[in-house]
Design a protein around this motif. Structure first.
Motif: not given
Lengths: 112, 111
Positions: A46-65
């Protein structure tokens, strides 16, 4: 071995509700990945995160590192029936050869 | 469709038998991973290959073995099968490391 604590283990949700789940560890990670698995099928990234603090969205999904690099969060807004399934977090450790450590999964169930 | 293919989709066999599961990674991906998922359980990492060489081993039983061929497809061999080996077996591939893309899985039933 290393472990990821994923919570909650399961959630009953009403259609339209917002959903939150997280993964935590005592170790520092350099990558966080979130997957969804439908019954009998392979997990889908769904989502890949690579940096501390990174906030990434994919449609209605949001993920944070997480800032501490020890946790990650996944939010789903305005849930719909097709959000049902199992969500897995996975991370690779800072001092590893990129091997993924997997959470046990969060099972999302729609309330009838 | 992740681009990872696995065959067969279903396999039913008897205890003591040997089976081979096959995986073709996404075009260009050099790493292949094998996972086992028992009913309502999480993903158990078995083994990883990178460009034909074994790179990492997880909780893989001695009765299980794998290899990656020059064309990068991989096979997982399961022998002396037991009832407890019944599970979904997934293959995943990645271009280097980190992001893994999963195939549809092979459902193995041991009777």
């Amino acid at each position: 071995g290393q472990q990821l604590n994923q919570s909650p283990q399961s959630m009953f949700i009403q259609e339209g509700e917002d959903v939150s789940m997280n993964c935590t560890s005592s170790s520092i990670f350099n990558t966080w990945l979130w997957y969804k698995q439908d019954p009998g099928e392979g997990p889908v990234l769904l989502i890949a995160l690579y940096k501390a603090g990174e906030l990434t969205s994919n449609g209605r999904l949001t993920a944070q590192f997480g800032i501490t690099r020890k946790d990650s969060f996944l939010n789903i807004s305005a849930s719909i029936p097709s959000d049902v399934g199992i969500y897995f977090c996975a991370g690779s450790l800072m001092d590893s050869n990129y091997q993924l450590i997997w959470g046990a999964g969060t099972k999302l169930i729609i309330k009838p | 469709d992740s681009g990872v293919t696995q065959t067969p989709k279903h396999l039913i066999t008897a205890t003591g038998q040997r089976v081979t599961l096959r995986c073709s990674p996404r075009s260009g991906d050099l790493s292949v991973y094998w996972y086992q998922q028992s009913l309502d359980q999480g993903l158990q990492f078995l083994i990883q290959y990178y460009n034909g060489e074994e790179r990492a081993k997880g909780n893989i039983l001695e009765r299980f073995s794998a290899q990656q061929f020059p064309d990068l497809h991989s096979e997982l061999n399961l022998s002396s099968l037991e009832l407890g080996d019944s599970a979904l077996y997934f293959c995943a591939s990645s271009p280097l490391f980190n992001e893994q893309f999963f195939g549809p899985g092979t459902r193995l039933t041991v009777l």
